[in-house]
Write a protein that holds these residues in place. Structure first.
Motif, short mmCIF file in Angstrom:
data_model
loop_
_atom_site.label_atom_id
_atom_site.label_comp_id
_atom_site.label_asym_id
_atom_site.label_seq_id
_atom_site.Cartn_x
_atom_site.Cartn_y
_atom_site.Cartn_z
N LYS A 4 1.15 -0.74 0.01
CA LYS A 4 0.36 -0.23 -0.05
C LYS A 4 0.66 1.51 0.17
CE LYS A 4 -3.33 -2.27 0.51
NZ LYS A 4 -5.04 -2.76 -0.21
N VAL A 5 0.44 2.46 -0.66
CA VAL A 5 1.66 3.57 -0.94
C VAL A 5 0.51 4.49 -0.18
CG1 VAL A 5 1.59 5.70 -2.17
CG2 VAL A 5 1.49 2.85 -3.00
N GLY A 6 1.89 4.94 1.77
CA GLY A 6 1.13 5.67 2.13
C GLY A 6 1.96 7.43 1.79
N ALA A 7 1.24 8.07 2.36
CA ALA A 7 2.11 9.76 2.51
C ALA A 7 2.26 10.14 4.06
CB ALA A 7 1.45 10.97 1.29
N VAL A 8 3.12 10.73 3.77
CA VAL A 8 3.66 11.54 5.05
C VAL A 8 3.78 13.04 4.32
CG1 VAL A 8 4.68 11.84 7.69
CG2 VAL A 8 4.99 9.50 6.43
N LEU A 9 2.66 13.60 5.71
CA LEU A 9 2.75 15.46 4.90
C LEU A 9 3.57 15.95 5.98
CD1 LEU A 9 -0.11 14.86 3.37
CD2 LEU A 9 1.25 14.93 2.43
N PHE A 10 4.53 16.91 6.42
CA PHE A 10 5.00 17.54 6.54
C PHE A 10 4.08 19.05 6.82
CE2 PHE A 10 8.46 20.98 8.22
CZ PHE A 10 8.34 20.88 9.60
N ALA A 11 3.32 19.33 8.08
CA ALA A 11 2.84 20.76 8.61
C ALA A 11 3.67 21.91 8.84
CB ALA A 11 1.57 20.28 8.53
N ALA A 12 4.80 22.53 7.89
CA ALA A 12 5.57 23.41 9.14
C ALA A 12 4.70 24.18 9.32
CB ALA A 12 6.71 23.77 8.13
N HIS A 13 4.11 25.01 8.84
CA HIS A 13 3.27 26.58 8.59
C HIS A 13 2.33 26.14 8.41
CE1 HIS A 13 6.98 28.57 9.71
NE2 HIS A 13 7.43 27.85 8.42
N GLY A 14 0.85 26.50 9.67
CA GLY A 14 -1.11 25.49 9.19
C GLY A 14 -0.46 24.20 9.13
N GLU A 15 -1.98 24.11 8.00
CA GLU A 15 -2.34 22.95 8.05
C GLU A 15 -2.21 22.08 7.06
OE1 GLU A 15 -6.59 22.08 9.73
OE2 GLU A 15 -6.09 23.26 11.12
N PHE A 32 -1.80 3.78 -9.43
CA PHE A 32 -0.32 2.65 -8.57
C PHE A 32 0.29 3.28 -8.01
CE2 PHE A 32 2.03 2.41 -12.38
CZ PHE A 32 3.52 2.74 -11.57
N LYS A 33 0.59 4.53 -8.43
CA LYS A 33 1.03 5.61 -7.32
C LYS A 33 1.23 6.89 -6.02
CE LYS A 33 4.87 5.29 -11.08
NZ LYS A 33 6.28 6.88 -11.87
N VAL A 34 -0.45 6.77 -6.89
CA VAL A 34 -0.93 7.89 -5.48
C VAL A 34 -1.71 7.23 -4.02
CG1 VAL A 34 -3.98 8.68 -5.02
CG2 VAL A 34 -3.08 8.45 -7.87
N PRO A 35 -0.60 7.49 -3.01
CA PRO A 35 -1.21 7.10 -1.82
C PRO A 35 -2.90 6.71 -1.80
CG PRO A 35 0.04 9.50 -1.80
CD PRO A 35 -0.84 8.57 -3.53
N GLN A 36 -2.40 6.01 -0.52
CA GLN A 36 -3.99 5.54 -0.57
C GLN A 36 -4.44 5.64 1.54
OE1 GLN A 36 -4.03 0.74 -0.86
NE2 GLN A 36 -4.68 0.87 -3.02
N TYR A 37 -3.22 6.02 1.66
CA TYR A 37 -3.00 6.49 3.82
C TYR A 37 -2.40 8.32 3.61
CZ TYR A 37 -4.63 1.66 4.26
OH TYR A 37 -5.49 1.13 4.23
N ALA A 38 -2.57 8.84 3.98
CA ALA A 38 -1.99 9.47 4.45
C ALA A 38 -1.50 10.00 5.94
CB ALA A 38 -2.57 11.14 3.20
N ALA A 39 -1.06 10.61 6.42
CA ALA A 39 -1.27 11.25 7.77
C ALA A 39 -0.04 13.00 7.56
CB ALA A 39 -0.01 9.78 8.73
N VAL A 40 -0.44 13.67 8.90
CA VAL A 40 -0.10 14.64 8.57
C VAL A 40 0.62 15.06 9.89
CG1 VAL A 40 -0.56 17.40 9.24
CG2 VAL A 40 -1.93 15.58 7.35
N VAL A 41 1.95 15.48 10.07
CA VAL A 41 2.67 15.30 11.14
C VAL A 41 3.41 17.53 11.20
CG1 VAL A 41 3.82 13.33 11.13
CG2 VAL A 41 5.20 14.69 9.50
N THR A 42 3.19 17.75 12.29
CA THR A 42 3.71 18.43 12.69
C THR A 42 5.24 18.60 12.93
OG1 THR A 42 2.97 18.73 14.73
CG2 THR A 42 1.41 19.40 13.00
N GLY A 43 5.51 17.98 13.84
CA GLY A 43 7.65 17.83 14.16
C GLY A 43 8.26 17.61 13.49
N ALA A 44 9.27 17.36 13.68
CA ALA A 44 10.31 17.03 12.51
C ALA A 44 10.07 15.86 12.29
CB ALA A 44 11.66 17.55 13.01
N LEU A 45 11.18 15.54 10.91
CA LEU A 45 11.07 13.87 10.10
C LEU A 45 12.51 13.33 11.18
CD1 LEU A 45 9.53 13.93 6.16
CD2 LEU A 45 8.41 13.91 8.24
N PRO A 46 12.25 12.56 11.51
CA PRO A 46 13.11 11.38 11.84
C PRO A 46 14.32 11.19 10.98
CG PRO A 46 12.41 9.76 11.60
CD PRO A 46 11.20 11.58 11.16
#
Length: 69
Positions: A4-15, A32-46
Motif C-alpha cells: 500500500k502507498v502512504g504519504a507522510v505530509l509535513f505541516a511546517a506552517h498551518g495545516e 498505482f502511485k497515488v497514496p491510499q493513506y496519508a498522515a500529517v505530522v507537525t514535528g521534525a521528521l527523523p
C-alpha cells in the motif's frame, strides 16, 4: 506486489489538506502511485547524521487513519 502507498505530509506552517493532496496526486500520477493513506505530522521528521530520512523510525511514529480511496 500488494504493498500500500502512504504519504507522510509535513505541516511546517498551518495545516495541510490531505484530501486535496491526494486529489492533486490523482491528476498527475499513475493510479498505482497515488497514496491510499496519508498522515500529517507537525514535528521534525527523523533523520540520520547525513540528513537521510529514517523510514523505519518514521513508520513507528505515524498513526495511519482509514484509507482515503
Amino acid at each position: 506486489m500488494g504493498e500500500k502507498v502512504g504519504a507522510v505530509l509535513f505541516a511546517a506552517h498551518g495545516e495541510v489538506d490531505a484530501v486535496a493532496v491526494i486529489a492533486h496526486c490523482r491528476e498527475h500520477l499513475a493510479d498505482f502511485k497515488v497514496p491510499q493513506y496519508a498522515a500529517v505530522v507537525t514535528g521534525a521528521l527523523p533523520r540520520n547524521a547525513g540528513g537521510k530520512l529514517l523510514k523505519d523510525r518514521l513508520r513507528g511514529q505515524v498513526r495511519w487513519e482509514a484509507p482515503l480511496r
